[in-house]
Motif scaffolding. Structure first.
Motif, PDB file in Angstrom:
ATOM      1  N   PRO A  10      77.617  41.048 -32.398  1.00 61.27           N
ATOM      2  CA  PRO A  10      77.207  42.099 -31.470  1.00 61.27           C
ATOM      3  C   PRO A  10      76.125  41.658 -30.496  1.00 61.27           C
ATOM      4  O   PRO A  10      75.212  40.909 -30.850  1.00 61.27           O
ATOM      5  N   ARG A  18      70.489  39.384 -21.413  1.00 58.05           N
ATOM      6  CA  ARG A  18      69.784  40.061 -22.489  1.00 58.05           C
ATOM      7  C   ARG A  18      68.556  39.249 -22.903  1.00 58.05           C
ATOM      8  O   ARG A  18      68.697  38.106 -23.347  1.00 58.05           O
ATOM      9  N   TYR A  23      66.698  34.527 -25.569  1.00 61.11           N
ATOM     10  CA  TYR A  23      68.054  34.005 -25.787  1.00 61.11           C
ATOM     11  C   TYR A  23      68.550  33.058 -24.690  1.00 61.11           C
ATOM     12  O   TYR A  23      69.652  32.529 -24.785  1.00 61.11           O
ATOM     13  N   ASN A  75      77.825  32.775 -34.601  1.00 60.22           N
ATOM     14  CA  ASN A  75      76.544  33.444 -34.431  1.00 60.22           C
ATOM     15  C   ASN A  75      76.821  34.914 -34.731  1.00 60.22           C
ATOM     16  O   ASN A  75      77.396  35.620 -33.890  1.00 60.22           O
ATOM     17  N   GLY A  77      74.921  37.391 -34.831  1.00 61.11           N
ATOM     18  CA  GLY A  77      74.000  38.376 -34.261  1.00 61.11           C
ATOM     19  C   GLY A  77      73.315  39.152 -35.376  1.00 61.11           C
ATOM     20  O   GLY A  77      73.008  38.592 -36.441  1.00 61.11           O
ATOM     21  N   ALA A  78      73.102  40.418 -35.163  1.00 60.38           N
ATOM     22  CA  ALA A  78      72.371  41.217 -36.142  1.00 60.38           C
ATOM     23  C   ALA A  78      73.146  41.414 -37.452  1.00 60.38           C
ATOM     24  O   ALA A  78      72.540  41.758 -38.483  1.00 60.38           O
ATOM     25  N   HIS A  81      71.911  39.845 -40.747  1.00 57.46           N
ATOM     26  CA  HIS A  81      70.874  40.422 -41.603  1.00 57.46           C
ATOM     27  C   HIS A  81      71.352  41.657 -42.366  1.00 57.46           C
ATOM     28  O   HIS A  81      70.581  42.250 -43.116  1.00 57.46           O
ATOM     29  N   HIS A 101      72.009  30.299 -34.564  1.00 56.09           N
ATOM     30  CA  HIS A 101      71.170  31.314 -33.909  1.00 56.09           C
ATOM     31  C   HIS A 101      70.439  30.662 -32.755  1.00 56.09           C
ATOM     32  O   HIS A 101      69.847  29.582 -32.907  1.00 56.09           O
ATOM     33  N   LEU A 102      70.462  31.334 -31.622  1.00 56.41           N
ATOM     34  CA  LEU A 102      69.765  30.820 -30.438  1.00 56.41           C
ATOM     35  C   LEU A 102      68.264  30.782 -30.668  1.00 56.41           C
ATOM     36  O   LEU A 102      67.584  29.810 -30.315  1.00 56.41           O
ATOM     37  N   SER A 103      67.744  31.854 -31.218  1.00 60.71           N
ATOM     38  CA  SER A 103      66.292  31.966 -31.414  1.00 60.71           C
ATOM     39  C   SER A 103      65.898  31.417 -32.783  1.00 60.71           C
ATOM     40  O   SER A 103      66.744  31.288 -33.682  1.00 60.71           O
ATOM     41  N   LEU A 105      64.684  32.175 -35.932  1.00 59.33           N
ATOM     42  CA  LEU A 105      64.508  33.385 -36.752  1.00 59.33           C
ATOM     43  C   LEU A 105      63.229  33.327 -37.581  1.00 59.33           C
ATOM     44  O   LEU A 105      62.632  34.356 -37.882  1.00 59.33           O
ATOM     45  N   ARG A 108      60.270  34.967 -36.057  1.00 67.33           N
ATOM     46  CA  ARG A 108      60.474  36.324 -35.555  1.00 67.33           C
ATOM     47  C   ARG A 108      60.178  37.366 -36.644  1.00 67.33           C
ATOM     48  O   ARG A 108      59.553  37.063 -37.642  1.00 67.33           O
ATOM     49  N   ARG A 112      64.493  39.665 -39.663  1.00 67.92           N
ATOM     50  CA  ARG A 112      65.454  38.664 -39.150  1.00 67.92           C
ATOM     51  C   ARG A 112      65.439  37.386 -39.987  1.00 67.92           C
ATOM     52  O   ARG A 112      66.152  36.431 -39.693  1.00 67.92           O
TER      53      ARG A 112
HETATM   54  C1  DQA Z   1      70.504  36.034 -32.998  1.00 73.60           C
HETATM   55  C2  DQA Z   1      69.319  36.513 -33.841  1.00 73.60           C
HETATM   56  C3  DQA Z   1      69.596  37.883 -34.426  1.00 73.60           C
HETATM   57  O1  DQA Z   1      68.490  38.331 -35.205  1.00 73.60           O
HETATM   58  C4  DQA Z   1      69.846  38.887 -33.306  1.00 73.60           C
HETATM   59  O2  DQA Z   1      70.178  40.141 -33.871  1.00 73.60           O
HETATM   60  C5  DQA Z   1      70.872  38.428 -32.355  1.00 73.60           C
HETATM   61  C6  DQA Z   1      70.865  37.027 -31.924  1.00 73.60           C
HETATM   62  C7  DQA Z   1      70.196  34.674 -32.306  1.00 73.60           C
HETATM   63  O3  DQA Z   1      71.133  34.054 -31.857  1.00 73.60           O
HETATM   64  O4  DQA Z   1      69.034  34.281 -32.211  1.00 73.60           O
HETATM   65  O5  DQA Z   1      71.668  39.218 -31.850  1.00 73.60           O
HETATM   66  O6  DQA Z   1      71.621  35.817 -33.856  1.00 73.60           O
END
Ligand code: DQA
Length: 148
Positions: A10, A18, A23, A75, A77-78, A81, A101-103, A105, A108, A112
Motif C-alpha cells: 500500500p 509521497r 522515500y 516491499n 509497505g505498512a 507491521h 524497505h526504502l527507509s 525502519l 523510525r 515500524r
Molecule cells: C516502507 C516502510 C513502512 O513502514 C511504510 O509503511 C511504507 C514504506 C519503506 O519502504 O520504507 O509504506 O515499507
C-alpha cells in the motif's frame, strides 16, 4: 531463465510524490523499469504488481505457487507491521523472497520496527532507498544461479 516477481504494498504507488524526504523522488515506474532492464540483461522474466489491497497481494502469492515463480522481492509497505496473513501466504508459497524497505525502519517509529515477514525472508534490505530493490535483485540473481 527464472521468473522473478516484484511486489509492492500500500501507498507505494505514490512513490516520488509521497514524503520524498523519506522515500525519495523515484517513482515506482522508474524503479520497476530499472529492475526490468536488469532482468532482461540476465535473461530472466520480471513480473511486478503493486496493490493497496492485502488480498490482492495474497492472491498473487497463491498464483505464484503454480506459475513457476522462482524468487520474490517485496516491499510490503505498512503490511510489514500488521499482516500475519501475508506471512502465511509466503509460508504456503515456499518461494524464497527478500524484503525491501526504502527507509531505515530502525531509525523510525517503534511500530515500524517489527516485521511479520522478516523471519521467513532470505534477507532484508532497509534504508538504502530505491537502490535497495536493485541490490535485492542482484542477490536474487546470485541465489538463482547457485540453485538456492
Ligand atoms: C516502507 C516502510 C513502512 O513502514 C511504510 O509503511 C511504507 C514504506 C519503506 O519502504 O520504507 O509504506 O515499507
Amino acid at each position: 531463465m527464472a521468473k522473478i516477481l516484484v511486489l509492492n504494498g500500500p501507498n507505494l504507488n505514490l512513490l516520488g510524490d509521497r514524503e520524498p524526504h523519506i522515500y525519495g523522488t523515484d517513482t515506482l515506474a522508474d524503479i520497476n523499469g530499472r529492475l526490468a532492464a536488469m532482468c532482461e540483461a540476465q535473461g530472466h522474466q520480471l513480473d511486478s504488481l503493486q496493490s493497496n489491497a492485502e488480498y490482492v497481494l495474497i492472491d498473487r502469492l497463491h498464483a505464484a505457487r503454480k506459475d513457476g515463480t522462482g524468487f520474490i522481492i517485496i516491499n510490503p509497505g505498512a503490511f510489514t507491521h500488521t499482516s500475519i496473513a501475508l506471512l502465511d501466504a509466503f509460508l504456503a508459497a515456499e518461494i524464497p523472497f527478500i524484503e525491501v524497505h526504502l527507509s531505515n525502519l530502525h531509525r523510525r517509529e517503534a511500530y515500524r520496527q517489527h516485521s511479520y515477514l522478516a523471519s521467513a525472508a532470505v534477507g532484508t534490505v532497509v534504508g538504502l532507498g530505491a537502490q535497495g530493490y536493485e541490490l535485492a535483485l542482484q542477490a536474487a540473481f546470485r541465489r538463482l544461479a547457485q540453485g538456492n
